[in-house]
Design an enzyme around this catalytic site. Sequence first.
Site, PDB file in Angstrom:
ATOM      1  N   LYS A  14       0.862  -1.367   0.064  1.00 40.58           N
ATOM      2  CA  LYS A  14       0.005   0.002  -0.107  1.00 40.58           C
ATOM      3  C   LYS A  14       0.975   1.213  -0.037  1.00 40.58           C
ATOM      4  O   LYS A  14       0.649   1.992  -0.874  1.00 40.58           O
ATOM      5  CB  LYS A  14      -0.905   0.031   1.254  1.00 40.58           C
ATOM      6  CG  LYS A  14      -1.963  -0.928   1.416  1.00 40.58           C
ATOM      7  CD  LYS A  14      -2.840  -0.730   2.677  1.00 40.58           C
ATOM      8  CE  LYS A  14      -2.036  -0.872   3.863  1.00 40.58           C
ATOM      9  NZ  LYS A  14      -1.426  -2.111   4.404  1.00 40.58           N
ATOM     10  N   ARG A  89      -9.117   1.576   8.993  1.00 49.69           N
ATOM     11  CA  ARG A  89      -8.797   0.409   9.386  1.00 49.69           C
ATOM     12  C   ARG A  89      -9.984  -0.300  10.211  1.00 49.69           C
ATOM     13  O   ARG A  89      -9.585  -1.579  10.706  1.00 49.69           O
ATOM     14  CB  ARG A  89      -7.306   0.538  10.315  1.00 49.69           C
ATOM     15  CG  ARG A  89      -6.120  -0.132   9.478  1.00 49.69           C
ATOM     16  CD  ARG A  89      -5.019   0.086  10.296  1.00 49.69           C
ATOM     17  NE  ARG A  89      -3.710  -0.476   9.988  1.00 49.69           N
ATOM     18  CZ  ARG A  89      -2.535  -0.005   9.077  1.00 49.69           C
ATOM     19  NH1 ARG A  89      -2.586   1.262   9.066  1.00 49.69           N
ATOM     20  NH2 ARG A  89      -1.558  -0.679   8.944  1.00 49.69           N
ATOM     21  N   ARG A 128      11.818  -5.941   4.966  1.00 48.62           N
ATOM     22  CA  ARG A 128      12.002  -4.650   5.122  1.00 48.62           C
ATOM     23  C   ARG A 128      12.462  -4.082   6.227  1.00 48.62           C
ATOM     24  O   ARG A 128      13.192  -3.192   6.267  1.00 48.62           O
ATOM     25  CB  ARG A 128      10.425  -4.065   5.066  1.00 48.62           C
ATOM     26  CG  ARG A 128      10.244  -2.615   5.221  1.00 48.62           C
ATOM     27  CD  ARG A 128       8.759  -2.225   4.994  1.00 48.62           C
ATOM     28  NE  ARG A 128       8.156  -2.548   6.366  1.00 48.62           N
ATOM     29  CZ  ARG A 128       6.751  -2.240   6.374  1.00 48.62           C
ATOM     30  NH1 ARG A 128       6.245  -1.492   5.449  1.00 48.62           N
ATOM     31  NH2 ARG A 128       6.109  -2.634   7.262  1.00 48.62           N
ATOM     32  N   ARG A 130      11.388  -2.962   9.166  1.00 48.17           N
ATOM     33  CA  ARG A 130      11.109  -1.668  10.060  1.00 48.17           C
ATOM     34  C   ARG A 130      11.110  -1.995  11.550  1.00 48.17           C
ATOM     35  O   ARG A 130      10.820  -3.226  11.899  1.00 48.17           O
ATOM     36  CB  ARG A 130       9.844  -1.088   9.584  1.00 48.17           C
ATOM     37  CG  ARG A 130       9.432   0.237  10.167  1.00 48.17           C
ATOM     38  CD  ARG A 130       8.269   0.599   9.223  1.00 48.17           C
ATOM     39  NE  ARG A 130       6.907   0.064   9.891  1.00 48.17           N
ATOM     40  CZ  ARG A 130       5.833   0.347   9.270  1.00 48.17           C
ATOM     41  NH1 ARG A 130       5.716   0.700   7.958  1.00 48.17           N
ATOM     42  NH2 ARG A 130       4.822  -0.309  10.049  1.00 48.17           N
ATOM     43  N   ARG A 141      -0.354  -7.801  14.237  1.00 56.23           N
ATOM     44  CA  ARG A 141      -0.930  -6.747  13.055  1.00 56.23           C
ATOM     45  C   ARG A 141      -1.621  -7.569  12.054  1.00 56.23           C
ATOM     46  O   ARG A 141      -2.731  -7.206  11.687  1.00 56.23           O
ATOM     47  CB  ARG A 141       0.272  -6.149  12.365  1.00 56.23           C
ATOM     48  CG  ARG A 141       0.982  -4.781  13.146  1.00 56.23           C
ATOM     49  CD  ARG A 141       2.339  -4.664  12.758  1.00 56.23           C
ATOM     50  NE  ARG A 141       2.530  -4.040  11.210  1.00 56.23           N
ATOM     51  CZ  ARG A 141       3.470  -4.292  10.851  1.00 56.23           C
ATOM     52  NH1 ARG A 141       4.736  -4.899  11.330  1.00 56.23           N
ATOM     53  NH2 ARG A 141       3.952  -3.798   9.661  1.00 56.23           N
TER      54      ARG A 141
HETATM   55  P1  AMP Z   1       1.442   1.045   9.015  1.00 56.89           P
HETATM   56  O1  AMP Z   1       2.603   2.176   8.525  1.00 56.89           O
HETATM   57  O2  AMP Z   1       0.174   1.414   7.962  1.00 56.89           O
HETATM   58  O3  AMP Z   1       1.992  -0.290   8.625  1.00 56.89           O
HETATM   59  O4  AMP Z   1       0.879   1.341  10.428  1.00 56.89           O
HETATM   60  C1  AMP Z   1       1.928   0.941  11.436  1.00 56.89           C
HETATM   61  C2  AMP Z   1       1.101   1.057  12.677  1.00 56.89           C
HETATM   62  O5  AMP Z   1       0.430   2.312  13.076  1.00 56.89           O
HETATM   63  C3  AMP Z   1      -0.087  -0.013  12.889  1.00 56.89           C
HETATM   64  O6  AMP Z   1       0.508  -1.097  13.421  1.00 56.89           O
HETATM   65  C4  AMP Z   1      -1.066   0.714  13.999  1.00 56.89           C
HETATM   66  O7  AMP Z   1      -0.351   0.667  15.253  1.00 56.89           O
HETATM   67  C5  AMP Z   1      -0.921   2.102  13.724  1.00 56.89           C
HETATM   68  N1  AMP Z   1      -1.765   2.469  12.667  1.00 56.89           N
HETATM   69  C6  AMP Z   1      -1.588   3.086  11.242  1.00 56.89           C
HETATM   70  N2  AMP Z   1      -2.679   3.515  10.750  1.00 56.89           N
HETATM   71  C7  AMP Z   1      -3.651   3.000  11.824  1.00 56.89           C
HETATM   72  C8  AMP Z   1      -5.407   3.262  11.496  1.00 56.89           C
HETATM   73  N3  AMP Z   1      -5.809   3.501  10.618  1.00 56.89           N
HETATM   74  N4  AMP Z   1      -5.874   2.935  12.781  1.00 56.89           N
HETATM   75  C9  AMP Z   1      -5.179   2.611  13.629  1.00 56.89           C
HETATM   76  N5  AMP Z   1      -4.023   2.393  14.023  1.00 56.89           N
HETATM   77  C10 AMP Z   1      -3.257   2.753  12.855  1.00 56.89           C
END
Ligand code: AMP
Length: 188
Positions: A14, A89, A128, A130, A141
Amino acid sequence: MKVIVFLGPPGSGKGTQAQILSEKYGFKHIATGDIFRWHMEHNTELGKKIGQYLERGELVPDEITVRVVEDAILREKNPIGFIFDGFPRTLEQARRLDELLEKIGLRVDIVIYLKVSKDEAIRRLLARGRHDDRPDTIARRFDEYKSKTEPIKKYYEERGLLVEINGEQTIEQVHESIVNTLKSWEII
Ligand code: AMP
């Protein structure tokens, strides 16, 4: 002004695809994960509040997340459109996004669902590397995705907005599939 949502499990690409597309076509890219990580790195009040969630791979509460998104939308003066990446989400976030957009005369125009197998997604996350790409966090996750995020697919499907793209192709091929879809939907 058009609004694109990217949906898919962790590791589906994404972020990569949203970034390429927004740079190429001038959309405003709103990635909640990036915004949250920025706050953690800068040790802001918000950063202190959300750190534990990201650390564990749990979703940040909807109230906090929606506020962050509202802020990002309203800050933008004249974008040609928005790409949401990693948001919504949860079903509650999806409903709240509709409300936010309605207030400014917009709506979600298309939802690009990037389909990848769990095995492939995990391979990519581990490559990756991270901070939150550790086996225990990754497992959490995926659980969060399955129970809270996947139901959103139906929400958008019922509105005729969901398009599934094979996310297991190369980055360039996925990009091309997305561009072709957006062109046929007259979004770009
Ligand atoms: P991402 O970078 O999209 O993989 O997001 C990393 C982390 O940020 C996730 O595992 C959640 O802890 C938090 N996070 C990101 N976007 C959301 C969202 N829309 N709702 C809730 N938590 C989020």
